[in-house]
Write a protein that holds these residues in place. Structure first.
Motif, PDB file in Angstrom:
ATOM      1  N   ASP A  75       0.853  -1.285  -0.202  1.00 33.41           N
ATOM      2  CA  ASP A  75      -0.041   0.125  -0.036  1.00 33.41           C
ATOM      3  C   ASP A  75       1.063   1.177  -0.212  1.00 33.41           C
ATOM      4  N   ALA A  76       2.038   1.412   0.665  1.00 31.88           N
ATOM      5  CA  ALA A  76       2.767   2.449   0.625  1.00 31.88           C
ATOM      6  C   ALA A  76       3.031   2.557  -1.198  1.00 31.88           C
ATOM      7  N   TRP A  77       3.481   2.367  -2.423  1.00 30.29           N
ATOM      8  CA  TRP A  77       3.491   2.259  -3.654  1.00 30.29           C
ATOM      9  C   TRP A  77       2.596   3.571  -4.040  1.00 30.29           C
ATOM     10  N   GLN A  78       3.285   5.143  -4.903  1.00 31.27           N
ATOM     11  CA  GLN A  78       2.257   5.647  -5.057  1.00 31.27           C
ATOM     12  C   GLN A  78       2.487   6.512  -6.391  1.00 31.27           C
ATOM     13  N   ILE A  79       2.010   6.612  -6.565  1.00 34.58           N
ATOM     14  CA  ILE A  79       1.878   7.570  -8.309  1.00 34.58           C
ATOM     15  C   ILE A  79       1.737   9.218  -8.050  1.00 34.58           C
ATOM     16  N   ALA A  80       2.647   9.201  -8.168  1.00 35.70           N
ATOM     17  CA  ALA A  80       3.084  11.112  -8.498  1.00 35.70           C
ATOM     18  C   ALA A  80       2.471  11.809  -9.359  1.00 35.70           C
ATOM     19  N   THR A  81       1.360  13.108  -8.774  1.00 33.88           N
ATOM     20  CA  THR A  81       0.674  13.236  -9.873  1.00 33.88           C
ATOM     21  C   THR A  81       1.129  15.061  -9.931  1.00 33.88           C
ATOM     22  N   LEU A  82       0.680  15.783 -10.720  1.00 36.91           N
ATOM     23  CA  LEU A  82       0.099  17.414 -10.491  1.00 36.91           C
ATOM     24  C   LEU A  82      -0.701  18.373 -10.296  1.00 36.91           C
ATOM     25  N   ARG A  83      -0.906  19.009  -9.854  1.00 34.94           N
ATOM     26  CA  ARG A  83      -2.181  19.814  -9.663  1.00 34.94           C
ATOM     27  C   ARG A  83      -3.257  19.555 -10.804  1.00 34.94           C
ATOM     28  N   ASP A  84      -2.803  19.622 -12.095  1.00 32.40           N
ATOM     29  CA  ASP A  84      -3.343  18.928 -13.322  1.00 32.40           C
ATOM     30  C   ASP A  84      -3.968  18.119 -13.458  1.00 32.40           C
ATOM     31  N   SER A  96      -1.850  15.245 -14.346  1.00 31.82           N
ATOM     32  CA  SER A  96      -0.388  14.912 -14.698  1.00 31.82           C
ATOM     33  C   SER A  96       0.701  14.119 -14.049  1.00 31.82           C
ATOM     34  N   THR A  97       1.279  13.022 -14.660  1.00 31.58           N
ATOM     35  CA  THR A  97       1.917  11.988 -13.723  1.00 31.58           C
ATOM     36  C   THR A  97       3.138  12.198 -13.944  1.00 31.58           C
ATOM     37  N   VAL A  98       3.699  12.072 -12.955  1.00 35.76           N
ATOM     38  CA  VAL A  98       5.289  12.687 -12.952  1.00 35.76           C
ATOM     39  C   VAL A  98       6.167  11.546 -12.859  1.00 35.76           C
ATOM     40  N   GLY A  99       5.760  10.484 -11.932  1.00 36.17           N
ATOM     41  CA  GLY A  99       6.600   9.356 -12.120  1.00 36.17           C
ATOM     42  C   GLY A  99       6.069   8.204 -10.374  1.00 36.17           C
ATOM     43  N   PHE A 100       6.726   7.384 -10.209  1.00 35.87           N
ATOM     44  CA  PHE A 100       6.068   7.187  -9.199  1.00 35.87           C
ATOM     45  C   PHE A 100       7.623   6.315  -8.121  1.00 35.87           C
ATOM     46  N   ILE A 101       7.300   6.097  -6.717  1.00 37.85           N
ATOM     47  CA  ILE A 101       7.998   5.781  -5.477  1.00 37.85           C
ATOM     48  C   ILE A 101       7.130   3.786  -5.018  1.00 37.85           C
ATOM     49  N   ILE A 102       7.905   3.532  -5.201  1.00 36.32           N
ATOM     50  CA  ILE A 102       8.102   2.070  -4.256  1.00 36.32           C
ATOM     51  C   ILE A 102       9.399   2.119  -3.488  1.00 36.32           C
ATOM     52  N   PRO A 103       8.428   2.046  -2.273  1.00 35.71           N
ATOM     53  CA  PRO A 103       9.159   1.858  -0.671  1.00 35.71           C
ATOM     54  C   PRO A 103       9.115   0.550  -0.741  1.00 35.71           C
ATOM     55  N   THR A 104       9.760   0.030  -0.023  1.00 34.53           N
ATOM     56  CA  THR A 104      10.084  -1.688   0.158  1.00 34.53           C
ATOM     57  C   THR A 104      10.661  -1.685   1.558  1.00 34.53           C
ATOM     58  N   ARG A 105      11.401  -3.247   1.976  1.00 28.40           N
ATOM     59  CA  ARG A 105      12.133  -3.720   2.658  1.00 28.40           C
ATOM     60  C   ARG A 105      13.152  -4.507   1.906  1.00 28.40           C
ATOM     61  N   THR A 106      14.633  -4.284   2.339  1.00 26.50           N
ATOM     62  CA  THR A 106      15.237  -4.998   2.638  1.00 26.50           C
ATOM     63  C   THR A 106      15.367  -6.505   4.112  1.00 26.50           C
ATOM     64  N   ALA A 107      16.156  -7.259   4.108  1.00 22.84           N
ATOM     65  CA  ALA A 107      16.191  -8.137   5.206  1.00 22.84           C
ATOM     66  C   ALA A 107      16.119  -7.250   6.164  1.00 22.84           C
ATOM     67  N   TYR A 108      16.704  -6.188   6.127  1.00 17.46           N
ATOM     68  CA  TYR A 108      16.722  -6.132   7.798  1.00 17.46           C
ATOM     69  C   TYR A 108      16.652  -4.725   7.762  1.00 17.46           C
ATOM     70  N   ASP A 109      16.253  -4.028   6.440  1.00 18.01           N
ATOM     71  CA  ASP A 109      16.239  -2.536   6.745  1.00 18.01           C
ATOM     72  C   ASP A 109      15.337  -1.769   5.146  1.00 18.01           C
ATOM     73  N   ALA A 110      14.326  -1.015   5.984  1.00 21.26           N
ATOM     74  CA  ALA A 110      13.223   0.287   5.331  1.00 21.26           C
ATOM     75  C   ALA A 110      14.736   0.460   4.235  1.00 21.26           C
ATOM     76  N   SER A 111      14.129   0.223   2.848  1.00 22.41           N
ATOM     77  CA  SER A 111      15.013   0.216   2.023  1.00 22.41           C
ATOM     78  C   SER A 111      14.308   1.416   0.393  1.00 22.41           C
ATOM     79  N   ILE A 112      14.980   2.670   0.028  1.00 23.08           N
ATOM     80  CA  ILE A 112      14.694   3.031  -1.403  1.00 23.08           C
ATOM     81  C   ILE A 112      14.683   2.292  -3.048  1.00 23.08           C
ATOM     82  N   SER A 113      13.323   1.610  -2.790  1.00 22.74           N
ATOM     83  CA  SER A 113      13.495   0.258  -3.752  1.00 22.74           C
ATOM     84  C   SER A 113      13.964   0.659  -5.120  1.00 22.74           C
ATOM     85  N   TYR A 114      12.715   1.721  -5.407  1.00 18.11           N
ATOM     86  CA  TYR A 114      12.517   1.983  -6.452  1.00 18.11           C
ATOM     87  C   TYR A 114      12.686   3.486  -6.918  1.00 18.11           C
ATOM     88  N   LEU A 115      12.222   4.373  -7.874  1.00 17.44           N
ATOM     89  CA  LEU A 115      11.394   5.678  -8.001  1.00 17.44           C
ATOM     90  C   LEU A 115      11.605   5.873  -9.198  1.00 17.44           C
TER      91      LEU A 115
END
Length: 318
Positions: free
Chosen positions: A226-235, A237-256
Protein backbone atom coordinates in the motif's frame (compact mmCIF):
# COMPACT_ATOMS: atom_id res chain seq x y z
CA UNK A 1 22.04 -21.20 -16.54
CA UNK A 2 22.90 -24.86 -16.89
CA UNK A 3 26.04 -26.45 -18.24
CA UNK A 4 28.60 -29.18 -17.90
CA UNK A 5 30.80 -29.24 -14.79
CA UNK A 6 33.63 -26.75 -14.84
CA UNK A 7 37.10 -28.32 -15.21
CA UNK A 8 38.93 -27.73 -11.91
CA UNK A 9 42.65 -27.24 -11.59
CA UNK A 10 42.59 -29.61 -8.63
CA UNK A 11 40.17 -32.40 -7.88
CA UNK A 12 37.27 -31.38 -5.66
CA UNK A 13 33.55 -32.01 -5.40
CA UNK A 14 30.55 -29.78 -4.80
CA UNK A 15 27.37 -30.88 -3.04
CA UNK A 16 24.34 -29.38 -1.29
CA UNK A 17 24.54 -29.13 2.47
CA UNK A 18 23.10 -31.89 4.65
CA UNK A 19 21.61 -31.78 8.18
CA UNK A 20 24.93 -33.04 9.53
CA UNK A 21 26.79 -30.08 7.98
CA UNK A 22 25.90 -27.44 10.54
CA UNK A 23 29.47 -27.15 11.80
CA UNK A 24 30.86 -27.12 8.26
CA UNK A 25 28.69 -24.18 7.29
CA UNK A 26 29.69 -22.01 10.22
CA UNK A 27 33.33 -22.98 10.68
CA UNK A 28 34.71 -20.97 7.76
CA UNK A 29 36.30 -17.70 8.79
CA UNK A 30 36.19 -14.74 6.43
CA UNK A 31 39.65 -13.21 6.09
CA UNK A 32 39.10 -11.12 2.95
CA UNK A 33 37.90 -7.48 3.05
CA UNK A 34 34.38 -8.20 1.78
CA UNK A 35 31.10 -8.54 3.69
CA UNK A 36 30.75 -11.87 5.46
CA UNK A 37 27.84 -13.90 6.85
CA UNK A 38 29.14 -14.67 10.33
CA UNK A 39 28.19 -17.76 12.30
CA UNK A 40 25.74 -15.99 14.66
CA UNK A 41 23.83 -14.41 11.77
CA UNK A 42 23.84 -17.67 9.84
CA UNK A 43 22.43 -19.66 12.75
CA UNK A 44 19.75 -17.05 13.44
CA UNK A 45 18.59 -16.87 9.84
CA UNK A 46 18.76 -20.62 9.32
CA UNK A 47 16.16 -20.75 12.09
CA UNK A 48 13.91 -18.25 10.28
CA UNK A 49 14.30 -19.94 6.89
CA UNK A 50 16.11 -17.07 5.19
CA UNK A 51 19.12 -19.36 4.81
CA UNK A 52 18.47 -23.07 4.30
CA UNK A 53 20.47 -26.26 3.94
CA UNK A 54 18.99 -26.87 0.49
CA UNK A 55 20.17 -23.40 -0.56
CA UNK A 56 23.71 -23.94 0.78
CA UNK A 57 26.53 -25.59 -1.15
CA UNK A 58 29.83 -27.03 0.03
CA UNK A 59 33.04 -27.71 -1.91
CA UNK A 60 35.30 -30.48 -0.59
CA UNK A 61 38.72 -31.84 -1.38
CA UNK A 62 40.03 -34.99 0.32
CA UNK A 63 37.29 -34.80 2.94
CA UNK A 64 38.09 -31.19 3.83
CA UNK A 65 35.78 -28.22 3.27
CA UNK A 66 37.42 -25.75 0.88
CA UNK A 67 34.47 -23.53 0.01
CA UNK A 68 30.82 -22.69 0.65
CA UNK A 69 28.04 -20.73 -1.01
CA UNK A 70 25.14 -19.33 1.02
CA UNK A 71 21.99 -18.20 -0.76
CA UNK A 72 19.40 -15.98 0.91
CA UNK A 73 15.66 -15.84 0.32
CA UNK A 74 12.43 -14.75 1.94
CA UNK A 75 11.05 -16.93 4.70
CA UNK A 76 8.04 -17.92 2.57
CA UNK A 77 9.90 -18.28 -0.73
CA UNK A 78 10.26 -21.47 -2.72
CA UNK A 79 13.65 -20.45 -4.10
CA UNK A 80 16.36 -18.01 -3.02
CA UNK A 81 16.91 -14.51 -4.37
CA UNK A 82 20.59 -13.75 -3.82
CA UNK A 83 23.93 -15.42 -3.28
CA UNK A 84 25.09 -13.60 -0.16
CA UNK A 85 28.37 -15.27 0.71
CA UNK A 86 30.90 -17.07 -1.50
CA UNK A 87 33.88 -18.26 0.52
CA UNK A 88 36.95 -20.34 -0.26
CA UNK A 89 39.50 -21.57 2.24
CA UNK A 90 42.51 -20.43 0.24
CA UNK A 91 41.80 -17.20 -1.67
CA UNK A 92 45.35 -17.28 -3.08
CA UNK A 93 45.04 -20.64 -4.91
CA UNK A 94 42.78 -20.15 -7.97
CA UNK A 95 39.66 -19.43 -5.87
CA UNK A 96 37.64 -18.71 -9.01
CA UNK A 97 37.62 -22.44 -9.86
CA UNK A 98 35.97 -23.46 -6.61
CA UNK A 99 33.76 -20.37 -6.64
CA UNK A 100 32.52 -21.00 -10.17
CA UNK A 101 31.64 -24.60 -9.38
CA UNK A 102 29.68 -23.50 -6.30
CA UNK A 103 27.83 -20.83 -8.31
CA UNK A 104 27.05 -23.24 -11.14
CA UNK A 105 25.72 -25.89 -8.75
CA UNK A 106 23.28 -23.43 -7.19
CA UNK A 107 22.01 -21.95 -10.45
CA UNK A 108 21.51 -25.39 -11.96
CA UNK A 109 19.67 -26.64 -8.89
CA UNK A 110 17.28 -23.71 -8.45
CA UNK A 111 16.00 -23.91 -12.02
CA UNK A 112 13.82 -21.36 -13.85
CA UNK A 113 12.27 -18.42 -12.04
CA UNK A 114 13.00 -14.77 -11.28
CA UNK A 115 16.55 -13.71 -12.07
CA UNK A 116 19.04 -14.39 -9.27
CA UNK A 117 21.81 -12.09 -8.05
CA UNK A 118 25.18 -12.46 -6.37
CA UNK A 119 26.05 -9.48 -4.14
CA UNK A 120 29.55 -8.62 -2.95
CA UNK A 121 29.76 -5.73 -0.47
CA UNK A 122 33.05 -3.90 -0.01
CA UNK A 123 34.32 -0.66 1.52
CA UNK A 124 33.95 2.54 -0.46
CA UNK A 125 37.71 2.82 -1.03
CA UNK A 126 38.12 -0.79 -2.16
CA UNK A 127 40.01 0.03 -5.42
CA UNK A 128 42.93 1.30 -3.34
CA UNK A 129 43.19 -1.92 -1.31
CA UNK A 130 44.98 -4.73 -3.22
CA UNK A 131 43.39 -7.41 -1.02
CA UNK A 132 39.91 -6.05 -1.72
CA UNK A 133 40.64 -5.81 -5.44
CA UNK A 134 41.71 -9.47 -5.44
CA UNK A 135 38.62 -10.52 -3.48
CA UNK A 136 36.30 -8.66 -5.86
CA UNK A 137 38.01 -9.82 -9.05
CA UNK A 138 38.13 -13.55 -8.29
CA UNK A 139 34.46 -13.47 -7.35
CA UNK A 140 33.72 -11.68 -10.60
CA UNK A 141 35.54 -14.38 -12.58
CA UNK A 142 33.70 -17.06 -10.61
CA UNK A 143 30.37 -15.36 -11.21
CA UNK A 144 30.89 -15.18 -14.97
CA UNK A 145 32.21 -18.74 -15.27
CA UNK A 146 29.43 -20.04 -13.03
CA UNK A 147 26.54 -18.52 -14.97
CA UNK A 148 26.04 -14.86 -14.07
CA UNK A 149 26.13 -12.59 -17.10
CA UNK A 150 26.12 -8.94 -16.04
CA UNK A 151 28.18 -7.08 -13.42
CA UNK A 152 27.30 -3.64 -12.06
CA UNK A 153 28.95 -1.54 -9.36
CA UNK A 154 26.43 0.18 -7.12
CA UNK A 155 26.95 2.72 -4.38
CA UNK A 156 24.97 2.06 -1.20
CA UNK A 157 23.55 4.88 0.91
CA UNK A 158 21.94 5.01 4.35
CA UNK A 159 20.27 7.49 6.69
CA UNK A 160 18.49 7.28 10.06
CA UNK A 161 15.58 9.07 11.66
CA UNK A 162 18.06 11.25 13.57
CA UNK A 163 19.27 12.81 10.31
CA UNK A 164 17.51 15.99 9.10
CA UNK A 165 14.60 15.13 6.81
CA UNK A 166 14.33 16.70 3.37
CA UNK A 167 11.42 19.05 2.78
CA UNK A 168 8.26 17.37 1.52
CA UNK A 169 7.06 18.21 -1.98
CA UNK A 170 4.66 21.15 -2.37
CA UNK A 171 4.02 20.54 -6.07
CA UNK A 172 3.21 16.83 -6.20
CA UNK A 173 0.38 14.70 -4.85
CA UNK A 174 0.77 11.01 -4.11
CA UNK A 175 -1.86 8.28 -4.36
CA UNK A 176 -1.95 4.46 -4.56
CA UNK A 177 -2.64 2.60 -7.80
CA UNK A 178 -3.25 -0.92 -9.10
CA UNK A 179 -0.56 -3.31 -10.29
CA UNK A 180 -1.31 -2.71 -13.97
CA UNK A 181 -0.67 1.02 -13.51
CA UNK A 182 2.74 0.34 -12.04
CA UNK A 183 3.49 -2.16 -14.82
CA UNK A 184 2.89 0.58 -17.39
CA UNK A 185 4.98 3.02 -15.37
CA UNK A 186 7.97 0.66 -15.34
CA UNK A 187 7.82 0.68 -19.13
CA UNK A 188 7.41 4.47 -19.37
CA UNK A 189 10.40 5.37 -17.18
CA UNK A 190 12.71 2.90 -18.93
CA UNK A 191 13.24 5.38 -21.79
CA UNK A 192 16.52 7.18 -21.15
CA UNK A 193 17.25 5.22 -17.97
CA UNK A 194 20.79 5.18 -16.59
CA UNK A 195 20.19 1.90 -14.72
CA UNK A 196 22.38 -0.92 -16.08
CA UNK A 197 19.83 -3.68 -15.41
CA UNK A 198 17.07 -1.74 -17.19
CA UNK A 199 19.19 -1.00 -20.23
CA UNK A 200 20.36 -4.60 -20.50
CA UNK A 201 16.93 -6.19 -20.21
CA UNK A 202 15.25 -3.77 -22.63
CA UNK A 203 17.96 -4.51 -25.18
CA UNK A 204 17.54 -8.26 -24.79
CA UNK A 205 13.82 -8.76 -24.16
CA UNK A 206 11.97 -5.48 -24.72
CA UNK A 207 9.91 -3.07 -22.64
CA UNK A 208 6.99 -5.40 -21.92
CA UNK A 209 9.26 -8.09 -20.51
CA UNK A 210 11.10 -5.51 -18.41
CA UNK A 211 7.87 -4.10 -16.99
CA UNK A 212 6.51 -7.53 -16.09
CA UNK A 213 9.81 -8.62 -14.54
CA UNK A 214 10.11 -5.41 -12.49
CA UNK A 215 6.55 -5.69 -11.20
CA UNK A 216 7.03 -9.33 -10.19
CA UNK A 217 10.35 -8.57 -8.49
CA UNK A 218 9.17 -5.62 -6.41
CA UNK A 219 5.99 -7.41 -5.40
CA UNK A 220 8.22 -10.19 -4.06
CA UNK A 221 10.11 -7.88 -1.68
CA UNK A 222 9.23 -7.43 1.99
CA UNK A 223 7.29 -4.29 2.80
CA UNK A 224 3.87 -2.69 2.52
CA UNK A 225 2.36 -2.84 -0.98
CA UNK A 226 0.00 0.00 0.00
CA UNK A 227 3.02 2.31 0.28
CA UNK A 228 3.51 2.26 -3.50
CA UNK A 229 2.42 5.66 -4.85
CA UNK A 230 1.90 7.47 -8.14
CA UNK A 231 2.99 11.13 -8.17
CA UNK A 232 0.91 13.69 -10.05
CA UNK A 233 0.75 17.45 -10.60
CA UNK A 234 -2.27 19.55 -9.72
CA UNK A 235 -3.54 19.25 -13.31
CA UNK A 236 -3.58 15.46 -12.93
CA UNK A 237 -0.61 14.71 -15.18
CA UNK A 238 1.61 11.88 -13.98
CA UNK A 239 5.18 12.77 -13.05
CA UNK A 240 6.46 9.47 -11.68
CA UNK A 241 6.14 6.91 -8.92
CA UNK A 242 7.75 5.59 -5.76
CA UNK A 243 8.13 2.05 -4.40
CA UNK A 244 9.27 2.06 -0.76
CA UNK A 245 9.89 -1.53 0.41
CA UNK A 246 12.36 -3.34 2.66
CA UNK A 247 15.51 -5.38 2.45
CA UNK A 248 15.91 -8.26 4.86
CA UNK A 249 17.03 -5.80 7.54
CA UNK A 250 16.14 -2.19 6.70
CA UNK A 251 13.59 0.06 5.04
CA UNK A 252 14.61 0.57 1.42
CA UNK A 253 14.44 3.15 -1.35
CA UNK A 254 13.69 0.35 -3.76
CA UNK A 255 12.53 2.22 -6.86
CA UNK A 256 11.59 5.69 -7.98
CA UNK A 257 11.05 6.89 -11.52
CA UNK A 258 10.27 10.10 -13.38
CA UNK A 259 8.57 9.86 -16.78
CA UNK A 260 10.70 11.26 -19.64
CA UNK A 261 8.55 14.34 -20.33
CA UNK A 262 9.05 15.60 -16.75
CA UNK A 263 12.75 14.99 -16.36
CA UNK A 264 15.19 17.82 -15.75
CA UNK A 265 12.87 19.61 -13.33
CA UNK A 266 14.19 18.19 -10.07
CA UNK A 267 11.29 15.82 -9.41
CA UNK A 268 13.69 13.11 -8.31
CA UNK A 269 14.18 15.12 -5.11
CA UNK A 270 10.41 15.32 -4.50
CA UNK A 271 10.01 11.58 -4.97
CA UNK A 272 12.96 10.66 -2.77
CA UNK A 273 11.86 13.06 -0.03
CA UNK A 274 8.40 11.49 0.02
CA UNK A 275 9.88 8.02 0.40
CA UNK A 276 12.01 9.21 3.33
CA UNK A 277 8.94 10.60 5.08
CA UNK A 278 6.86 7.49 4.37
CA UNK A 279 9.45 5.19 5.91
CA UNK A 280 10.21 7.31 8.97
CA UNK A 281 6.53 7.97 9.65
CA UNK A 282 6.01 4.22 9.59
CA UNK A 283 8.51 3.89 12.43
CA UNK A 284 11.53 2.86 10.37
CA UNK A 285 14.78 3.95 12.01
CA UNK A 286 17.19 3.25 9.15
CA UNK A 287 16.66 3.63 5.40
CA UNK A 288 19.01 2.29 2.75
CA UNK A 289 19.24 2.69 -0.99
CA UNK A 290 21.58 2.10 -3.92
CA UNK A 291 22.45 3.79 -7.18
CA UNK A 292 24.60 2.59 -10.04
CA UNK A 293 28.06 4.15 -10.00
CA UNK A 294 27.28 5.63 -13.44
CA UNK A 295 24.03 7.24 -12.25
CA UNK A 296 25.43 10.55 -10.98
CA UNK A 297 22.02 12.32 -10.72
CA UNK A 298 20.62 9.65 -8.39
CA UNK A 299 23.75 9.63 -6.26
CA UNK A 300 23.48 13.40 -5.92
CA UNK A 301 19.80 13.08 -4.95
CA UNK A 302 20.66 10.68 -2.13
CA UNK A 303 23.24 13.11 -0.76
CA UNK A 304 20.79 16.01 -0.91
CA UNK A 305 18.19 13.94 0.99
CA UNK A 306 20.54 13.41 3.93
CA UNK A 307 21.96 10.00 2.99
CA UNK A 308 25.63 9.13 3.35
CA UNK A 309 27.62 6.52 1.46
CA UNK A 310 27.84 3.31 3.47
CA UNK A 311 29.50 0.82 1.14
CA UNK A 312 29.88 -0.33 -2.44
CA UNK A 313 27.98 -3.34 -3.74
CA UNK A 314 29.20 -5.35 -6.73
CA UNK A 315 26.10 -6.98 -8.20
CA UNK A 316 26.29 -9.96 -10.55
CA UNK A 317 23.05 -10.74 -12.38
CA UNK A 318 21.79 -13.47 -14.65
Amino acid sequence: MTGTPLPPRGSFSVRPARPSDDALLVEGVGVEPVAWVASAQLREEMATGNYRLEWSWIAERDGRTIGRALWWGREDAGRPATLDCLWVADPADHPEDVGAALVRAGLDSFGPGPALEFNVDVDVDWPSDPAAVHAVRWRERAARAGGFRLTTERVSFARTDTDPRPGRSLRLSFAPAADDVFRSMFARVAAGSLDAHTLDMVAREGLDALAEDDLHFYLSLPGDRDAWQIATLRDGSTVGFIIPTRTAYDASISYLGVVPEHRGKGYVHDLLAEMVHVHHENGQHRIVGTADRANAPMRAAFTRAGFTVSRVRIVHEQ
